[in-house]
Enzyme design. Structure first.
Site, PDB file in Angstrom:
ATOM      1  N   ALA A 229      41.489  30.610  40.807  1.00  7.69           N
ATOM      2  CA  ALA A 229      40.207  29.895  40.783  1.00  7.69           C
ATOM      3  C   ALA A 229      39.165  30.548  41.708  1.00  7.69           C
ATOM      4  O   ALA A 229      39.544  31.062  42.763  1.00  7.69           O
ATOM      5  CB  ALA A 229      40.433  28.448  41.235  1.00  7.69           C
ATOM      6  N   PRO A 230      37.890  30.591  41.315  1.00  7.08           N
ATOM      7  CA  PRO A 230      37.315  30.038  40.070  1.00  7.08           C
ATOM      8  C   PRO A 230      37.468  30.914  38.831  1.00  7.08           C
ATOM      9  O   PRO A 230      37.026  30.539  37.757  1.00  7.08           O
ATOM     10  CB  PRO A 230      35.838  29.868  40.432  1.00  7.08           C
ATOM     11  CG  PRO A 230      35.584  30.934  41.445  1.00  7.08           C
ATOM     12  CD  PRO A 230      36.842  31.112  42.223  1.00  7.08           C
ATOM     13  N   GLY A 231      38.074  32.104  38.959  1.00  8.30           N
ATOM     14  CA  GLY A 231      38.397  32.839  37.741  1.00  8.30           C
ATOM     15  C   GLY A 231      37.786  34.225  37.599  1.00  8.30           C
ATOM     16  O   GLY A 231      37.822  34.804  36.514  1.00  8.30           O
ATOM     17  N   LYS A 313      45.604  39.909  52.817  1.00  5.62           N
ATOM     18  CA  LYS A 313      44.522  39.413  53.689  1.00  5.62           C
ATOM     19  C   LYS A 313      44.861  39.771  55.131  1.00  5.62           C
ATOM     20  O   LYS A 313      45.996  39.548  55.575  1.00  5.62           O
ATOM     21  CB  LYS A 313      44.381  37.898  53.553  1.00  5.62           C
ATOM     22  CG  LYS A 313      44.356  37.397  52.120  1.00  5.62           C
ATOM     23  CD  LYS A 313      43.032  37.645  51.432  1.00  5.62           C
ATOM     24  CE  LYS A 313      43.071  37.181  49.989  1.00  5.62           C
ATOM     25  NZ  LYS A 313      41.910  37.596  49.206  1.00  5.62           N
TER      26      LYS A 313
HETATM   27  C1  SAM Z   1      40.250  33.936  47.093  1.00  5.82           C
HETATM   28  S1  SAM Z   1      40.595  32.658  45.969  1.00  5.82           S
HETATM   29  C2  SAM Z   1      40.797  33.504  44.454  1.00  5.82           C
HETATM   30  C3  SAM Z   1      39.518  34.009  43.836  1.00  5.82           C
HETATM   31  C4  SAM Z   1      39.750  34.594  42.477  1.00  5.82           C
HETATM   32  N1  SAM Z   1      40.513  35.826  42.532  1.00  5.82           N
HETATM   33  C5  SAM Z   1      38.459  34.869  41.742  1.00  5.82           C
HETATM   34  O1  SAM Z   1      38.197  36.037  41.407  1.00  5.82           O
HETATM   35  O2  SAM Z   1      37.708  33.946  41.459  1.00  5.82           O
HETATM   36  C6  SAM Z   1      42.213  32.183  46.377  1.00  5.82           C
HETATM   37  C7  SAM Z   1      42.798  31.113  45.500  1.00  5.82           C
HETATM   38  O3  SAM Z   1      44.193  31.074  45.730  1.00  5.82           O
HETATM   39  C8  SAM Z   1      44.634  29.751  45.473  1.00  5.82           C
HETATM   40  N2  SAM Z   1      45.967  29.584  46.047  1.00  5.82           N
HETATM   41  C9  SAM Z   1      46.347  29.627  47.341  1.00  5.82           C
HETATM   42  N3  SAM Z   1      47.686  29.409  47.445  1.00  5.82           N
HETATM   43  C10 SAM Z   1      48.144  29.242  46.192  1.00  5.82           C
HETATM   44  C11 SAM Z   1      49.445  29.001  45.640  1.00  5.82           C
HETATM   45  N4  SAM Z   1      50.522  28.887  46.414  1.00  5.82           N
HETATM   46  N5  SAM Z   1      49.554  28.900  44.295  1.00  5.82           N
HETATM   47  C12 SAM Z   1      48.472  29.020  43.488  1.00  5.82           C
HETATM   48  N6  SAM Z   1      47.223  29.252  43.967  1.00  5.82           N
HETATM   49  C13 SAM Z   1      47.061  29.349  45.286  1.00  5.82           C
HETATM   50  C14 SAM Z   1      43.538  28.903  46.119  1.00  5.82           C
HETATM   51  O4  SAM Z   1      43.518  27.605  45.524  1.00  5.82           O
HETATM   52  C15 SAM Z   1      42.262  29.701  45.805  1.00  5.82           C
HETATM   53  O5  SAM Z   1      41.610  29.193  44.669  1.00  5.82           O
END
Ligand code: SAM
Length: 362
Positions: A229-231, A313
């Site tokens: 998210a958000p995708g 990270k």
């Molecule tokens: C940096 S954001 C991702 C942004 C995404 N790559 C984009 O291009 O829009 C990190 C995401 O990892 C999700 N997240 C963190 N731990 C997670 C888990 N254990 N399982 C699934 N999603 C997770 C968070 O909810 C967050 O939306």
């Protein structure tokens, strides 16, 4: 650094990095140079956006290249072999002394990369750079030094620090970035859900060869996006025709769902498994690197995916050491399975406190 080099002898190496990452870039370069038995002294000023390793003794750059592969440096956005340093350029005419020094190298070049540090001071020079680039290019062309039709020739770097100082040097296509200062000019696609889509676009261009991109990013192939998210990443894959299973408890943007190629699952990226092997797994979950690295290794080692692009990270101080720790964790898993693999790691222009990795079986 002496100012009068012998033709084609490298005085040192200049590595450009994101400002604030000079300590990581220095430690990495020092470690790599020592392993290659290239002794030298590193100069690094905090927040300057570059570091310089001066060789103890000038060395032909072909020799240095055979021993140290600059393309493997993680914290280098751009790097080149320094052939000369000019530190008293007259402001009224920088062209004449630069041209004289370049002519003394006795070489021709496939391209000119006119660069500055990626700092506020560097950005202040952008107006001058725009005016100066065509002048220098025309002068090099007139002197028959620039041959864009001969890509096997080295590229000429002119790296301006302030108004009076310039480092001049060379790189071959395989060791530095073809973008000046290693900064890709990527346009934000208007339908993409987040700017981080550019991070995956840059990762694909930087970490995969053109042939690898063509073979592995084809319509119809399956991908999984952990922490989607958000995708932005899912959208990047869908825009290339891949079908994506996007995992996140958070919502995906309507523009991602509108591609018709993304299935959203509210599930945990650490425990969920695909029913069938997929071509790609990408992962941008915000988690400790030492938890992400083994998870990525497990997916590739067990064949759940054939290849993966993921972020580590790095909010901690010792970023280089942390990346090496993750590299060791991946290596340990692959050795246990007797698996040959490729791992490429880069601190991309679109990365802030993180690095991006590509992992696949060989
Ligand atoms: C940096 S954001 C991702 C942004 C995404 N790559 C984009 O291009 O829009 C990190 C995401 O990892 C999700 N997240 C963190 N731990 C997670 C888990 N254990 N399982 C699934 N999603 C997770 C968070 O909810 C967050 O939306």
């Amino acid at each position: 650094m002496p100012t009068a080099p012998q033709p084609c002898e490298s005085l040192g190496l200049l590595v450009q990095c994101r400002p604030g990452f000079e300590a990581d870039a220095s430690l990495e370069l020092q470690t790599s140079a020592s392993a290659a038995r290239l002794e030298g002294k590193i100069e690094a000023r905090a927040q300057s956006g570059f570091i310089v390793l001066t060789h103890d003794k000038p060395t032909p750059h072909d020799d240095v290249r055979r021993r140290l592969d600059l393309s493997r440096l993680i914290f280098a956005r751009q790097s080149f072999h320094v052939l000369a340093m000019l530190d008293a350029l007259p402001e009224r005419d920088r062209l004449t002394p630069l041209l004289k020094a370049i002519e003394s190298f006795g070489s021709r070049f496939s391209a000119l990369l006119l660069e500055t540090p990626d700092t506020n001071d560097g950005k202040e020079q952008s107006g001058f750079l725009k005016r100066f680039a065509p002048l220098l290019e025309a002068a090099l062309t007139k002197a028959a030094l620039l041959r864009p039709d001969s890509p096997h020739l080295p590229r000429l770097h002119v790296f301006l620090v302030g108004t009076q100082c310039a480092y001049l040097g060379v790189s071959v296509a395989s060791e530095g970035s073809s973008w000046p200062m290693g900064i890709p000019r990527l346009r934000m696609p208007k339908d993409a859900p987040s700017r981080s889509t550019l991070k995956l676009a840059e990762a694909i261009l930087t970490l995969l060869s053109a042939d690898e991109q063509k073979a592995t990013l084809r319509p119809g192939l399956q991908a999984v996006d952990l922490g989607a998210a958000p995708g932005g990443w899912s959208w990047q894959l869908a825009s290339r025709g891949l079908r994506v299973t996007a995992l996140d408890n958070g919502p995906l943007a309507p523009s991602a769902m509108a591609t018709g190629l993304i299935e959203h699952l509210r599930a945990d990226g650490f425990t969920w498994r695909p029913k069938k092997p997929v071509e790609w797994m990408v992962c941008d979950m915000v988690e400790q690197p030492s938890r992400i690295a083994p998870l990525m290794a497990e997916w590739v080692a067990t064949g759940r995916c054939r290849r993966s692009i993921f972020n580590l990270k790095l909010p901690m101080k010792r970023r280089y050491e942390e990346v090496e720790r993750c590299r060791a964790l991946i290596d340990q898993r692959m050795r246990t399975g007797n698996i040959k693999y490729t791992l490429r790691i880069k601190h991309l222009y679109h990365d802030r406190e993180e690095v991006t990795c590509y992992l696949t079986r060989r």
